[in-house]
Motif scaffolding. Structure first.
Motif, PDB file in Angstrom:
ATOM      1  N   ALA A 143       0.841  -1.201   0.000  1.00 16.81           N
ATOM      2  CA  ALA A 143       0.000   0.000   0.000  1.00 16.81           C
ATOM      3  C   ALA A 143       0.874   1.248   0.000  1.00 16.81           C
ATOM      4  O   ALA A 143       0.643   2.198  -0.754  1.00 16.81           O
ATOM      5  CB  ALA A 143      -0.933  -0.010   1.207  1.00 16.81           C
ATOM      6  N   ALA A 144       1.906   1.234   0.830  1.00 15.85           N
ATOM      7  CA  ALA A 144       2.781   2.411   0.939  1.00 15.85           C
ATOM      8  C   ALA A 144       3.394   2.751  -0.422  1.00 15.85           C
ATOM      9  O   ALA A 144       3.390   3.916  -0.850  1.00 15.85           O
ATOM     10  CB  ALA A 144       3.874   2.149   1.971  1.00 15.85           C
ATOM     11  N   LEU A 145       3.906   1.733  -1.116  1.00 16.52           N
ATOM     12  CA  LEU A 145       4.538   1.993  -2.415  1.00 16.52           C
ATOM     13  C   LEU A 145       3.495   2.415  -3.460  1.00 16.52           C
ATOM     14  O   LEU A 145       3.798   3.173  -4.377  1.00 16.52           O
ATOM     15  CB  LEU A 145       5.316   0.764  -2.884  1.00 16.52           C
ATOM     16  N   SER A 146       2.260   1.917  -3.296  1.00 12.33           N
ATOM     17  CA  SER A 146       1.192   2.317  -4.227  1.00 12.33           C
ATOM     18  C   SER A 146       0.942   3.820  -4.178  1.00 12.33           C
ATOM     19  O   SER A 146       0.609   4.438  -5.191  1.00 12.33           O
ATOM     20  CB  SER A 146      -0.118   1.598  -3.890  1.00 12.33           C
ATOM     21  N   PHE A 147       1.081   4.387  -2.978  1.00  8.12           N
ATOM     22  CA  PHE A 147       0.870   5.832  -2.850  1.00  8.12           C
ATOM     23  C   PHE A 147       2.133   6.612  -3.227  1.00  8.12           C
ATOM     24  O   PHE A 147       2.063   7.691  -3.807  1.00  8.12           O
ATOM     25  CB  PHE A 147       0.431   6.183  -1.425  1.00  8.12           C
ATOM     26  N   GLY A 187       6.102   0.788 -15.315  1.00 10.79           N
ATOM     27  CA  GLY A 187       5.970  -0.673 -15.329  1.00 10.79           C
ATOM     28  C   GLY A 187       5.585  -1.183 -13.956  1.00 10.79           C
ATOM     29  O   GLY A 187       5.421  -0.406 -13.017  1.00 10.79           O
ATOM     30  N   PRO A 188       5.437  -2.497 -13.812  1.00 11.57           N
ATOM     31  CA  PRO A 188       4.971  -3.055 -12.540  1.00 11.57           C
ATOM     32  C   PRO A 188       6.044  -3.062 -11.445  1.00 11.57           C
ATOM     33  O   PRO A 188       7.233  -3.192 -11.735  1.00 11.57           O
ATOM     34  CB  PRO A 188       4.600  -4.498 -12.875  1.00 11.57           C
ATOM     35  N   VAL A 189       5.586  -2.911 -10.227  1.00 12.70           N
ATOM     36  CA  VAL A 189       6.414  -3.127  -9.037  1.00 12.70           C
ATOM     37  C   VAL A 189       5.782  -4.315  -8.309  1.00 12.70           C
ATOM     38  O   VAL A 189       4.619  -4.246  -7.892  1.00 12.70           O
ATOM     39  CB  VAL A 189       6.421  -1.886  -8.129  1.00 12.70           C
ATOM     40  N   VAL A 190       6.528  -5.404  -8.185  1.00 11.79           N
ATOM     41  CA  VAL A 190       5.939  -6.659  -7.717  1.00 11.79           C
ATOM     42  C   VAL A 190       6.556  -7.067  -6.386  1.00 11.79           C
ATOM     43  O   VAL A 190       7.756  -7.351  -6.308  1.00 11.79           O
ATOM     44  CB  VAL A 190       6.168  -7.789  -8.745  1.00 11.79           C
ATOM     45  N   LEU A 191       5.750  -7.055  -5.346  1.00 11.47           N
ATOM     46  CA  LEU A 191       6.230  -7.557  -4.061  1.00 11.47           C
ATOM     47  C   LEU A 191       6.042  -9.057  -4.006  1.00 11.47           C
ATOM     48  O   LEU A 191       4.993  -9.581  -4.404  1.00 11.47           O
ATOM     49  CB  LEU A 191       5.490  -6.895  -2.908  1.00 11.47           C
ATOM     50  N   VAL A 192       7.065  -9.727  -3.505  1.00  6.15           N
ATOM     51  CA  VAL A 192       6.995 -11.185  -3.468  1.00  6.15           C
ATOM     52  C   VAL A 192       7.678 -11.678  -2.204  1.00  6.15           C
ATOM     53  O   VAL A 192       8.619 -11.056  -1.697  1.00  6.15           O
ATOM     54  CB  VAL A 192       7.623 -11.785  -4.748  1.00  6.15           C
ATOM     55  N   GLY A 228       6.685  -8.794 -18.120  1.00  4.88           N
ATOM     56  CA  GLY A 228       5.776  -8.798 -19.253  1.00  4.88           C
ATOM     57  C   GLY A 228       4.324  -8.470 -19.003  1.00  4.88           C
ATOM     58  O   GLY A 228       3.538  -8.443 -19.956  1.00  4.88           O
ATOM     59  N   ALA A 229       3.921  -8.231 -17.760  1.00  2.46           N
ATOM     60  CA  ALA A 229       2.497  -7.973 -17.530  1.00  2.46           C
ATOM     61  C   ALA A 229       2.093  -6.649 -18.169  1.00  2.46           C
ATOM     62  O   ALA A 229       2.908  -5.733 -18.284  1.00  2.46           O
ATOM     63  CB  ALA A 229       2.192  -7.950 -16.039  1.00  2.46           C
ATOM     64  N   PRO A 230       0.823  -6.542 -18.601  1.00  3.90           N
ATOM     65  CA  PRO A 230       0.396  -5.330 -19.293  1.00  3.90           C
ATOM     66  C   PRO A 230       0.118  -4.137 -18.372  1.00  3.90           C
ATOM     67  O   PRO A 230      -0.182  -3.060 -18.856  1.00  3.90           O
ATOM     68  CB  PRO A 230      -0.905  -5.771 -19.981  1.00  3.90           C
ATOM     69  N   PHE A 231       0.204  -4.358 -17.056  1.00  7.50           N
ATOM     70  CA  PHE A 231      -0.159  -3.268 -16.144  1.00  7.50           C
ATOM     71  C   PHE A 231       1.070  -2.637 -15.491  1.00  7.50           C
ATOM     72  O   PHE A 231       2.159  -3.214 -15.504  1.00  7.50           O
ATOM     73  CB  PHE A 231      -1.143  -3.751 -15.072  1.00  7.50           C
ATOM     74  N   ALA A 232       0.858  -1.457 -14.960  1.00  6.09           N
ATOM     75  CA  ALA A 232       1.929  -0.720 -14.297  1.00  6.09           C
ATOM     76  C   ALA A 232       1.406  -0.264 -12.943  1.00  6.09           C
ATOM     77  O   ALA A 232       0.990   0.882 -12.770  1.00  6.09           O
ATOM     78  CB  ALA A 232       2.364   0.471 -15.141  1.00  6.09           C
ATOM     79  N   GLU A 233       1.370  -1.216 -12.011  1.00  6.86           N
ATOM     80  CA  GLU A 233       0.871  -0.906 -10.667  1.00  6.86           C
ATOM     81  C   GLU A 233       1.760  -1.615  -9.657  1.00  6.86           C
ATOM     82  O   GLU A 233       2.544  -2.492 -10.017  1.00  6.86           O
ATOM     83  CB  GLU A 233      -0.566  -1.438 -10.489  1.00  6.86           C
ATOM     84  N   VAL A 234       1.601  -1.240  -8.392  1.00  5.38           N
ATOM     85  CA  VAL A 234       2.271  -1.977  -7.326  1.00  5.38           C
ATOM     86  C   VAL A 234       1.389  -3.162  -6.968  1.00  5.38           C
ATOM     87  O   VAL A 234       0.208  -2.983  -6.650  1.00  5.38           O
ATOM     88  CB  VAL A 234       2.491  -1.082  -6.097  1.00  5.38           C
ATOM     89  N   LYS A 266      -2.269   0.943 -17.394  1.00  2.00           N
ATOM     90  CA  LYS A 266      -1.482   0.281 -18.440  1.00  2.00           C
ATOM     91  C   LYS A 266       0.017   0.567 -18.333  1.00  2.00           C
ATOM     92  O   LYS A 266       0.431   1.665 -18.019  1.00  2.00           O
ATOM     93  CB  LYS A 266      -1.976   0.713 -19.811  1.00  2.00           C
ATOM     94  N   ARG A 267       0.805  -0.444 -18.629  1.00  2.00           N
ATOM     95  CA  ARG A 267       2.252  -0.277 -18.709  1.00  2.00           C
ATOM     96  C   ARG A 267       2.579   0.681 -19.864  1.00  2.00           C
ATOM     97  O   ARG A 267       2.005   0.559 -20.948  1.00  2.00           O
ATOM     98  CB  ARG A 267       2.898  -1.643 -18.984  1.00  2.00           C
ATOM     99  N   ASP A 268       3.469   1.619 -19.619  1.00  2.00           N
ATOM    100  CA  ASP A 268       3.870   2.548 -20.671  1.00  2.00           C
ATOM    101  C   ASP A 268       5.259   3.071 -20.340  1.00  2.00           C
ATOM    102  O   ASP A 268       5.446   3.840 -19.392  1.00  2.00           O
ATOM    103  CB  ASP A 268       2.869   3.708 -20.771  1.00  2.00           C
ATOM    104  N   VAL A 269       6.196   2.633 -21.122  1.00  2.00           N
ATOM    105  CA  VAL A 269       7.593   2.940 -20.848  1.00  2.00           C
ATOM    106  C   VAL A 269       7.843   4.464 -20.851  1.00  2.00           C
ATOM    107  O   VAL A 269       8.799   4.945 -20.259  1.00  2.00           O
ATOM    108  CB  VAL A 269       8.501   2.189 -21.852  1.00  2.00           C
TER     109      VAL A 269
END
Lengths: 441, 441
Positions: free
Chosen positions: B190-194, B201-206, B232-238, B295-298
């Motif tokens: 949540a913190a990184l989302s804000f 591009g995506p930020v993926v916590l794992v 490769g995912a089409p979205f750009a979210e945390v 959407k992901r957008d470089v």
């Protein structure tokens, strides 16, 4: 003026203001070729600003869309709709006897149309008039114990409820139904599970998520099924009986120590945690979902243990939680704290000195998990072992709310911390489940 | 002596003590006609007292049941098992570039067999040796930012992570993976989302629920799929990428503001709240479950807003909660409190004066629900209206943890309470959903 038109806004309030009517008045709305007559109702929820709601003579509420050519007339000052139920049906002598105890909340209330205030309505006569089928299920004795929205219920009310239930069982009732607000119903269910041991019959908490004025109300089905459970279910435990799904046909019966309100508004808000519900009630049938329950036995002599300590706190951990809050509770004379930690039972390492300090000063500290599902295991990581070393009690698979209630009850039974620890970890009413292979993955 | 046999107890420790072996030694166990040789492993979990665990030469761990005729010999002082990965595979030039940032937690760690301590292991070379298929998905850049169990992560670490992600995107990475302990992963997501807006591009916590030493570890699948999503995912979210079920085949991808750890130990502990997951990753496919994503957008220029206020508290209401705790937070210089109320957003009426007082003194107070699912609605009951009248902000369908993080972020952006209120109720990263018909029932 606006106070007299509670809940209305936008186009709707403009139309109403122009006509000089007030909530509770009998009005006529003319719109194009349609004419509607009825009592002007207040609006409570985040209502839209386009509809005026009236109660028709047949008892149904309708919403009339405001339009430019709408005409609103006052036909009369609406008498506060009085509630004059038919004489109650004769009690049928062969039926089980059930006490219904009102404590407040949406289920036991009806709206005063004039003020918008909510009042309890809970004589047996009222109940029969609202839900006449009750007379086919049981001989009902109804009592209003108090009238509180459940967020105002305190440990002393748990005590009163437990004593009331004990009284009714001593009078030979087959079961007791408690009408209760849904907000803290699960806390009360846990409290009564500890306070009422060796029950002869079921104690059924019931509430509603929608008031009985609304067409979608769940009050009637929940109450009927609660009385069915109290009358005839094979178990003798404290349970919660509420809608099972969004349909209006089935209720679930949840064990009092394993149930939680998991949705703010849905009628099926209550869920059993970690275990399946004990039973479902579908039409006239109580369908048992487990063989693991305490059997109903009219010869059981109830053990009443109604004392709770009100100096117990539930403290939820979050990143950076200020550990000083624990010492503040200590300074206020608190006797116990349930920490709602993360994962398997963790909190920031920086909190260890404070925890050590409050425990050294006599506080009982236990650990539950904010995950809600699953079990505490403080043997996996260093912080868990450190916390155990300073004396924090891992609270197994009790979720935070039940753990908080249990600690309040435990510290109402004994002031000896060692005895309290032991009692905390003794399964009293199904709040601690056996470990399963499943968890060991 | 006992420290050298971490985790053993009962029959197992008796058998081990007699033989003079220590954790990390190479030992031979002879039992009846069976002979087992390997490195003596420590035991961490609530282990039984009947098994001795050794790591065989093939890398697998086995538990050997202690029996009266068991014989244990020391074959040699086990060298601390060194970790000598093969040279990393050549980076394949056509592949996307992904940064993997280690922050600690189970996924980024391996057990030191001698001390039982957990150490991070996170050079790109280490990663390729543990999960060689990564080199087929992306060109990986790995960095250890810090090594914390996630319950120790504070607002300042959220800032550091946000800055690190921004740095990698400015270097042209296609996505960033953050390895993180699972306990507070949802708070960080949540913190990184804000803090990271307008992402390219995506930020993926794992993370992983079981360490990579265990056969049931989820570390490898989660990491591979996280890198797939980042690449490769089409979205750009945390997002959070973790096991979807108890099987080891599919991971779910959850929006960072709508995800919660809902089980203490299961591999599928993470759940999207109120919404469906954004996607699933099954074998080599990213399956989108919604069309509602960024959407992901470089070409997107990232807006970095990494400041958080660490004077914000999450206070969970429970029956009888002492209202003095709010004033204690005020006295400690806190700027905001998220109340975790009951149901639609309620707390005991007796708390109103304290709430009024802290708000009058400049605190920002918001209301979320301990139900977790559903939406706050403080227009239905008197207490809700009273709370709004004194200035409590209803936090819509943000669940308590996200609401707490958001308030920390909001008060990092502005000290003006009115601006803060507005920002709290402005949807930044999917944390506030549109109202649905469904909720209005």
């Amino acid at each position: 003026m606006t106070e007299k038109l509670t809940g209305y806004k936008g186009e709707a309030i403009v139309a109403l203001k122009g006509s000089g009517v007030k909530i509770g008045d009998v009005i006529r709305i003319t719109r194009d070729n349609d004419v509607f007559e009825g009592v002007l109702m207040p609006r409570y929820e985040l209502a839209d600003n386009k509809h005026i709601v009236i109660k028709l003579r047949n008892g149904y509420n309708i919403g009339v869309r405001v339009s430019p050519n709408i005409k609103i007339e006052k036909l009369g000052v609406g008498a506060k709709p009085t509630f004059s139920p038919p004489p109650p049906p004769k009690k049928k002598p062969g039926l089980p006897e059930v006490a219904i105890v009102g404590t407040g909340g949406t289920i036991a209330s009806r709206v005063d149309y004039r003020t918008g205030a909510v009042h309890p309505a809970m004589s047996a006569r009222d109940l029969y008039s609202v839900v006449p089928e009750l007379s086919d299920i049981a001989r009902v004795h109804a009592e209003i114990l108090f009238s509180l929205f459940s967020e105002n219920i305190l440990t002393e009310h748990w005590t009163e409820m437990a004593e009331s239930v004990a009284k009714y069982f001593s009078k030979g009732m087959n079961g007791v139904v408690i009408c209760h607000g849904t907000d803290t119903m699960a806390y009360t269910a846990a409290a009564l599970s500890f306070a009422l041991q060796n029950l002869p019959g079921p104690v059924v908490l019931v509430g509603s998520q929608r008031s009985s004025d609304r067409p979608s109300s769940d009050a009637s089905l929940n109450l009927v099924n609660a009385v069915k459970v109290a009358s005839g279910a094979p178990f003798a435990e404290v349970v919660v009986c509420m809608h099972d799904s969004t349909s209006d046909r089935i209720t679930s019966v949840h064990r009092g120590t394993k149930v939680r309100k998991c949705h703010t508004s849905r009628r099926d808000a209550f869920r059993s945690i970690t275990i399946t519900p004990i039973a479902k009630v579908k039409m006239n049938n109580i369908i048992m979902l487990t063989e693991n329950f305490r059997k109903r036995d009219v010869r059981s002599e109830l053990f009443l243990k109604p004392d709770f300590c009100d100096k117990v706190a539930l403290v939820k951990f979050h990143p950076g939680l200020d550990p000083g809050v624990l010492e503040w509770y200590l300074s206020k004379g608190f006797k116990g704290i349930v920490l709602e930690g993360t994962g398997l039972g963790h909190i920031g390492k920086y909190m260890l000195p404070s925890i050590k300090n409050v425990i050294k000063n006599g506080l009982l500290v236990g650990m539950a998990s904010q995950c809600i599902w699953g079990r505490i295991n403080m043997n996996v990581y260093d912080i868990g072992r450190d916390l155990q070393n300073v004396g924090v009690v891992p609270l197994e698979d009790m979720f935070p709310e039940t753990a908080f209630v249990k600690m309040s009850w435990v510290l109402g039974q004994t002031e000896d911390v060692e005895k309290a620890k032991k009692l905390l970890l003794t399964n009293i009413a199904g709040e601690i489940s056996e470990k399963t292979r499943f968890e060991e993955w």
